[in-house]
Design an enzyme around this catalytic site. Sequence first.
Site, mmCIF file in Angstrom:
data_model
loop_
_atom_site.group_PDB
_atom_site.id
_atom_site.type_symbol
_atom_site.label_atom_id
_atom_site.label_comp_id
_atom_site.label_asym_id
_atom_site.label_seq_id
_atom_site.Cartn_x
_atom_site.Cartn_y
_atom_site.Cartn_z
ATOM 1 N N LYS A 12 27.488 49.666 63.324
ATOM 2 C CA LYS A 12 28.724 49.064 63.837
ATOM 3 C C LYS A 12 29.954 49.659 63.137
ATOM 4 C CE LYS A 12 26.673 44.638 65.248
ATOM 5 N NZ LYS A 12 26.670 43.177 64.949
ATOM 6 N N TYR A 52 26.936 43.117 75.213
ATOM 7 C CA TYR A 52 26.892 41.760 74.666
ATOM 8 C C TYR A 52 27.012 40.695 75.757
ATOM 9 C CZ TYR A 52 27.041 43.288 69.763
ATOM 10 O OH TYR A 52 26.720 43.805 68.534
ATOM 11 N N ARG A 88 14.376 44.766 63.253
ATOM 12 C CA ARG A 88 14.989 43.448 63.026
ATOM 13 C C ARG A 88 14.733 42.965 61.597
ATOM 14 N NH1 ARG A 88 18.709 41.352 66.592
ATOM 15 N NH2 ARG A 88 18.127 39.301 65.830
ATOM 16 N N ASN A 115 28.591 42.446 60.149
ATOM 17 C CA ASN A 115 27.209 42.526 59.664
ATOM 18 C C ASN A 115 26.540 43.887 59.896
ATOM 19 O OD1 ASN A 115 26.850 42.271 62.388
ATOM 20 N ND2 ASN A 115 25.609 40.409 62.309
ATOM 21 N N HIS A 118 23.414 46.680 64.600
ATOM 22 C CA HIS A 118 22.792 46.023 65.747
ATOM 23 C C HIS A 118 21.381 46.564 65.915
ATOM 24 C CE1 HIS A 118 22.090 44.503 69.802
ATOM 25 N NE2 HIS A 118 21.541 45.683 70.047
ATOM 26 N N GLU A 129 19.191 48.024 76.734
ATOM 27 C CA GLU A 129 20.245 48.530 75.846
ATOM 28 C C GLU A 129 20.155 50.052 75.674
ATOM 29 O OE1 GLU A 129 20.554 44.403 73.223
ATOM 30 O OE2 GLU A 129 19.890 46.249 72.249
HETATM 31 P P1 IDP Z 1 22.062 39.912 66.117
HETATM 32 O O1 IDP Z 1 23.078 41.028 65.967
HETATM 33 O O2 IDP Z 1 21.397 39.602 64.801
HETATM 34 O O3 IDP Z 1 21.064 40.177 67.230
HETATM 35 P P2 IDP Z 1 23.287 37.971 67.905
HETATM 36 O O4 IDP Z 1 23.034 36.493 67.872
HETATM 37 O O5 IDP Z 1 22.711 38.739 69.035
HETATM 38 O O6 IDP Z 1 22.857 38.584 66.505
HETATM 39 O O7 IDP Z 1 24.875 38.149 67.903
HETATM 40 C C1 IDP Z 1 25.441 39.406 68.158
HETATM 41 C C2 IDP Z 1 26.509 39.682 67.156
HETATM 42 O O8 IDP Z 1 27.579 38.763 67.383
HETATM 43 C C3 IDP Z 1 26.126 39.445 65.697
HETATM 44 O O9 IDP Z 1 25.470 40.565 65.116
HETATM 45 C C4 IDP Z 1 27.468 39.207 65.056
HETATM 46 O O10 IDP Z 1 28.164 40.462 64.858
HETATM 47 C C5 IDP Z 1 28.187 38.431 66.141
HETATM 48 N N1 IDP Z 1 28.041 36.982 65.964
HETATM 49 C C6 IDP Z 1 26.973 36.231 66.286
HETATM 50 N N2 IDP Z 1 27.183 34.938 65.997
HETATM 51 C C7 IDP Z 1 28.425 34.875 65.495
HETATM 52 C C8 IDP Z 1 29.241 33.812 64.997
HETATM 53 O O11 IDP Z 1 28.844 32.648 64.968
HETATM 54 N N3 IDP Z 1 30.490 34.174 64.552
HETATM 55 C C9 IDP Z 1 30.957 35.454 64.570
HETATM 56 N N4 IDP Z 1 30.222 36.477 65.026
HETATM 57 C C10 IDP Z 1 28.971 36.197 65.481
HETATM 58 MG MG MG Z 2 21.351 40.259 69.280
#
Ligand code: IDP
Ligand code: MG
Length: 153
Positions: A12, A52, A88, A115, A118, A129
């Site tokens: 990212k 997304y 993951r 974070n 992805h 994807e």
């Molecule tokens: P993942 O990346 O671990 O699969 P997902 O639930 O698919 O997590 O969410 C996609 C991305 O959206 C996350 O990696 C993070 O960058 C962002 N995200 C998810 N939940 C939140 C939140 O509660 N606040 C802010 N950003 C979030």
């Molecule tokens: Mg995800």
Amino acid sequence: MAELQRTLVLVKPDGMQRGLAGTILARLEARGLKIVGLKLLQIDEALARRHYAAHEGKGFFLPLVQYITASPVIAAVFEGPNAVEVVRSTMGATNPVQAAPGTIRGDFALEIGRNLIHGSDSPDSARLEIALFFSEGELLSYPRDTDRWIIES
Ligand code: IDP
Ligand code: MG
């Protein structure tokens, strides 16, 4: 023998800006996964919304689109046995506060909205994807001499 899978990884924008792209890719590579697709690209809003789409309507959706479009990213396809789950678990939990030390997010990140990486969450979403980011011709199948030392077949 475990199922050979492919999965999409994005370094990212924060990973790129912080100079962590090599470190992040190296962890997955060192795990034994094989790079079968790789590119540097700037995600535009339309691609971000498609990638997304499952999160559309959530409170963090617009900040998430802004975040993922804020700087170039590296898109990679990694292949290996159980690649989806292995990526993951190497990434760590979505919220770095909960991510275990030793994972990418647990070692290098602090906040859910920054974070770093992805990874597709299922074989079905991986297929969708990967197709968003790569054409068939951009994905290469090739043997590595080390494969037999990584994969028991
Ligand atoms: P993942 O990346 O671990 O699969 P997902 O639930 O698919 O997590 O969410 C996609 C991305 O959206 C996350 O990696 C993070 O960058 C962002 N995200 C998810 N939940 C939140 C939140 O509660 N606040 C802010 N950003 C979030
Ligand atoms: Mg995800």
